[in-house]
Design a protein around this motif. Structure first.
Motif, PDB file in Angstrom:
ATOM      1  N   ILE A  61     -29.611  -7.656  13.933  1.00  0.00           N
ATOM      2  CA  ILE A  61     -29.405  -8.706  12.932  1.00  0.00           C
ATOM      3  C   ILE A  61     -29.194 -10.055  13.621  1.00  0.00           C
ATOM      4  CG2 ILE A  61     -27.847  -9.566  11.126  1.00  0.00           C
ATOM      5  CD1 ILE A  61     -27.320  -6.514  10.468  1.00  0.00           C
ATOM      6  N   ILE A  62     -28.358 -10.071  14.638  1.00  0.00           N
ATOM      7  CA  ILE A  62     -28.076 -11.310  15.372  1.00  0.00           C
ATOM      8  C   ILE A  62     -29.334 -11.805  16.089  1.00  0.00           C
ATOM      9  CG2 ILE A  62     -26.775 -12.285  17.320  1.00  0.00           C
ATOM     10  CD1 ILE A  62     -24.467 -10.331  16.458  1.00  0.00           C
ATOM     11  N   GLU A  63     -30.015 -10.892  16.759  1.00  0.00           N
ATOM     12  CA  GLU A  63     -31.234 -11.236  17.506  1.00  0.00           C
ATOM     13  C   GLU A  63     -32.289 -11.877  16.608  1.00  0.00           C
ATOM     14  OE1 GLU A  63     -34.402  -8.207  18.998  1.00  0.00           O
ATOM     15  OE2 GLU A  63     -32.879  -8.386  20.583  1.00  0.00           O
ATOM     16  N   ARG A  64     -32.335 -11.450  15.370  1.00  0.00           N
ATOM     17  CA  ARG A  64     -33.333 -11.961  14.427  1.00  0.00           C
ATOM     18  C   ARG A  64     -32.836 -13.170  13.631  1.00  0.00           C
ATOM     19  NH1 ARG A  64     -38.125  -9.459  13.316  1.00  0.00           N
ATOM     20  NH2 ARG A  64     -38.199 -11.469  12.292  1.00  0.00           N
ATOM     21  N   GLY A  65     -31.705 -13.747  14.051  1.00  0.00           N
ATOM     22  CA  GLY A  65     -31.209 -14.965  13.419  1.00  0.00           C
ATOM     23  C   GLY A  65     -30.382 -14.743  12.170  1.00  0.00           C
ATOM     24  N   GLY A  66     -29.996 -13.507  11.916  1.00  0.00           N
ATOM     25  CA  GLY A  66     -29.172 -13.212  10.752  1.00  0.00           C
ATOM     26  C   GLY A  66     -27.701 -13.240  11.101  1.00  0.00           C
ATOM     27  N   LYS A  67     -26.898 -12.980  10.110  1.00  0.00           N
ATOM     28  CA  LYS A  67     -25.452 -12.937  10.307  1.00  0.00           C
ATOM     29  C   LYS A  67     -24.976 -11.506  10.084  1.00  0.00           C
ATOM     30  CE  LYS A  67     -21.116 -14.713   8.722  1.00  0.00           C
ATOM     31  NZ  LYS A  67     -20.328 -15.742   9.197  1.00  0.00           N
ATOM     32  N   ALA A  68     -24.565 -10.878  11.174  1.00  0.00           N
ATOM     33  CA  ALA A  68     -24.026  -9.516  11.087  1.00  0.00           C
ATOM     34  C   ALA A  68     -22.596  -9.593  10.580  1.00  0.00           C
ATOM     35  CB  ALA A  68     -24.072  -8.844  12.445  1.00  0.00           C
ATOM     36  N   LYS A  69     -22.230  -8.624   9.742  1.00  0.00           N
ATOM     37  CA  LYS A  69     -20.891  -8.588   9.171  1.00  0.00           C
ATOM     38  C   LYS A  69     -20.228  -7.264   9.530  1.00  0.00           C
ATOM     39  CE  LYS A  69     -22.406 -11.448   5.377  1.00  0.00           C
ATOM     40  NZ  LYS A  69     -22.803 -11.470   3.985  1.00  0.00           N
ATOM     41  N   ILE A  70     -19.045  -7.363  10.106  1.00  0.00           N
ATOM     42  CA  ILE A  70     -18.279  -6.163  10.422  1.00  0.00           C
ATOM     43  C   ILE A  70     -17.357  -5.894   9.235  1.00  0.00           C
ATOM     44  CG2 ILE A  70     -16.695  -5.051  12.036  1.00  0.00           C
ATOM     45  CD1 ILE A  70     -19.520  -5.775  13.172  1.00  0.00           C
ATOM     46  N   PRO A  71     -17.646  -4.829   8.487  1.00  0.00           N
ATOM     47  CA  PRO A  71     -16.925  -4.579   7.235  1.00  0.00           C
ATOM     48  C   PRO A  71     -15.661  -3.748   7.426  1.00  0.00           C
ATOM     49  CG  PRO A  71     -18.640  -2.970   7.505  1.00  0.00           C
ATOM     50  CD  PRO A  71     -18.728  -3.893   8.708  1.00  0.00           C
ATOM     51  N   ALA A  72     -14.844  -3.775   6.392  1.00  0.00           N
ATOM     52  CA  ALA A  72     -13.758  -2.798   6.309  1.00  0.00           C
ATOM     53  C   ALA A  72     -14.418  -1.456   5.987  1.00  0.00           C
ATOM     54  CB  ALA A  72     -12.782  -3.189   5.200  1.00  0.00           C
ATOM     55  N   ILE A  73     -13.887  -0.403   6.509  1.00  0.00           N
ATOM     56  CA  ILE A  73     -14.495   0.914   6.344  1.00  0.00           C
ATOM     57  C   ILE A  73     -13.576   1.803   5.506  1.00  0.00           C
ATOM     58  CG2 ILE A  73     -15.331   2.967   7.580  1.00  0.00           C
ATOM     59  CD1 ILE A  73     -16.976   0.440   8.039  1.00  0.00           C
ATOM     60  N   ALA A  74     -14.179   2.500   4.569  1.00  0.00           N
ATOM     61  CA  ALA A  74     -13.427   3.461   3.757  1.00  0.00           C
ATOM     62  C   ALA A  74     -12.901   4.578   4.656  1.00  0.00           C
ATOM     63  CB  ALA A  74     -14.327   4.033   2.667  1.00  0.00           C
ATOM     64  N   GLU A  75     -11.745   5.098   4.307  1.00  0.00           N
ATOM     65  CA  GLU A  75     -11.163   6.188   5.082  1.00  0.00           C
ATOM     66  C   GLU A  75     -11.932   7.478   4.817  1.00  0.00           C
ATOM     67  OE1 GLU A  75      -6.953   8.611   5.399  1.00  0.00           O
ATOM     68  OE2 GLU A  75      -6.940   6.579   4.592  1.00  0.00           O
ATOM     69  N   PRO A  76     -12.396   8.145   5.879  1.00  0.00           N
ATOM     70  CA  PRO A  76     -13.115   9.415   5.679  1.00  0.00           C
ATOM     71  C   PRO A  76     -12.143  10.539   5.375  1.00  0.00           C
ATOM     72  CG  PRO A  76     -12.925   8.930   8.010  1.00  0.00           C
ATOM     73  CD  PRO A  76     -12.319   7.760   7.283  1.00  0.00           C
ATOM     74  N   PRO A  77     -12.653  11.646   4.846  1.00  0.00           N
ATOM     75  CA  PRO A  77     -11.779  12.804   4.628  1.00  0.00           C
ATOM     76  C   PRO A  77     -11.196  13.287   5.954  1.00  0.00           C
ATOM     77  CG  PRO A  77     -14.076  13.369   4.191  1.00  0.00           C
ATOM     78  CD  PRO A  77     -14.029  11.912   4.482  1.00  0.00           C
ATOM     79  N   ALA A  78     -10.007  13.869   5.872  1.00  0.00           N
ATOM     80  CA  ALA A  78      -9.332  14.334   7.090  1.00  0.00           C
ATOM     81  C   ALA A  78      -9.106  15.837   7.107  1.00  0.00           C
ATOM     82  CB  ALA A  78      -7.989  13.609   7.238  1.00  0.00           C
ATOM     83  N   GLU A  79      -9.308  16.488   5.988  1.00  0.00           N
ATOM     84  CA  GLU A  79      -9.072  17.926   5.904  1.00  0.00           C
ATOM     85  C   GLU A  79     -10.358  18.644   5.503  1.00  0.00           C
ATOM     86  OE1 GLU A  79      -6.336  19.605   6.776  1.00  0.00           O
ATOM     87  OE2 GLU A  79      -5.453  17.684   7.365  1.00  0.00           O
ATOM     88  N   PHE A  80     -10.572  19.773   6.135  1.00  0.00           N
ATOM     89  CA  PHE A  80     -11.758  20.577   5.882  1.00  0.00           C
ATOM     90  C   PHE A  80     -11.323  22.035   5.839  1.00  0.00           C
ATOM     91  CE2 PHE A  80     -12.724  16.739   8.162  1.00  0.00           C
ATOM     92  CZ  PHE A  80     -13.692  16.159   7.366  1.00  0.00           C
ATOM     93  N   LYS A  81     -12.052  22.842   5.081  1.00  0.00           N
ATOM     94  CA  LYS A  81     -11.691  24.253   4.913  1.00  0.00           C
ATOM     95  C   LYS A  81     -12.097  25.104   6.103  1.00  0.00           C
ATOM     96  CE  LYS A  81     -12.079  23.990  -0.077  1.00  0.00           C
ATOM     97  NZ  LYS A  81     -12.902  24.281  -1.230  1.00  0.00           N
ATOM     98  N   SER A  82     -13.199  24.703   6.761  1.00  0.00           N
ATOM     99  CA  SER A  82     -13.732  25.547   7.831  1.00  0.00           C
ATOM    100  C   SER A  82     -14.707  24.746   8.689  1.00  0.00           C
ATOM    101  CB  SER A  82     -14.472  26.742   7.222  1.00  0.00           C
ATOM    102  OG  SER A  82     -15.612  26.282   6.504  1.00  0.00           O
ATOM    103  N   VAL A  83     -15.065  25.327   9.820  1.00  0.00           N
ATOM    104  CA  VAL A  83     -16.092  24.730  10.673  1.00  0.00           C
ATOM    105  C   VAL A  83     -17.412  24.653   9.907  1.00  0.00           C
ATOM    106  CG1 VAL A  83     -17.467  25.098  12.771  1.00  0.00           C
ATOM    107  CG2 VAL A  83     -14.993  25.432  12.832  1.00  0.00           C
TER     108      VAL A  83
END
Length: 170
Positions: A61-83
């Protein structure tokens, strides 16, 4: 110079790649906390790869003259039932990312942005590999069953090394 529509969709994908990195890192933490060190290491490597993808979007994005935006990220799940659930969610997530990459391809063709279309082709190929890699692990889990989960956990890094070696040979 990037069209605003292309800049927007690339920034949206940058956010998705960043989330992907955090998702795999969260899965890695869960695996380590549950004694699956091999699975944890595989997921950590995957998190690093997704972070690299985010960086590629930012730099392009930067290389092509655009404006890259570093966003806030949603929290991913932390618990899983199994592999198995971890890898099923991974496959579903990779399929989602593939669909998003395909939308970028569609927009680049619509906008006649052949430079970005050429650049994004790498990600199209990468997503094919990502989906196949996770599917391969799900197939091995199915074969191994719960009785051999310990062996699967120990074997997973050699599976990744074989896939990485095959990618390097191409």
């Amino acid at each position: 110079m990037l069209a605003k529509s292309i800049e927007k969709i690339l920034n949206e994908q940058l956010e998705k790649e960043f989330y992907s990195s955090n998702l795999y890192l969260s899965m890695s933490v869960w695996a380590a906390s549950n004694g699956y060190e091999g699975v944890s290491q595989w997921l950590k490597l995957q998190a690093n790869e997704e972070y690299t993808h985010m960086e590629k979007f930012k730099e392009y994005i930067i290389e092509r003259g655009g404006k890259a935006k570093i966003p806030a990220i949603a929290e991913p799940p932390a618990e899983f039932k199994s592999v198995k659930e971890v890898f099923e969610q991974s496959l579903k997530h990779e399929q989602y990312v593939s669909a998003c990459i395909n939308k970028i391809v569609d927009l680049t063709l619509k906008e006649k942005d052949y430079s970005t279309n050429n650049w994004i082709a790498w990600f199209v190929k990468e997503q094919i590999e990502e989906e196949a890699s996770v599917q391969q692990l799900l197939d091995k889990l199915k074969l191994a069953g719960d009785k051999f989960l310990y062996a699967f956990d120990k074997d997973i890094l050699s599976i990744r090394a074989q896939n990485d070696a095959a990618d390097a040979a191409e």
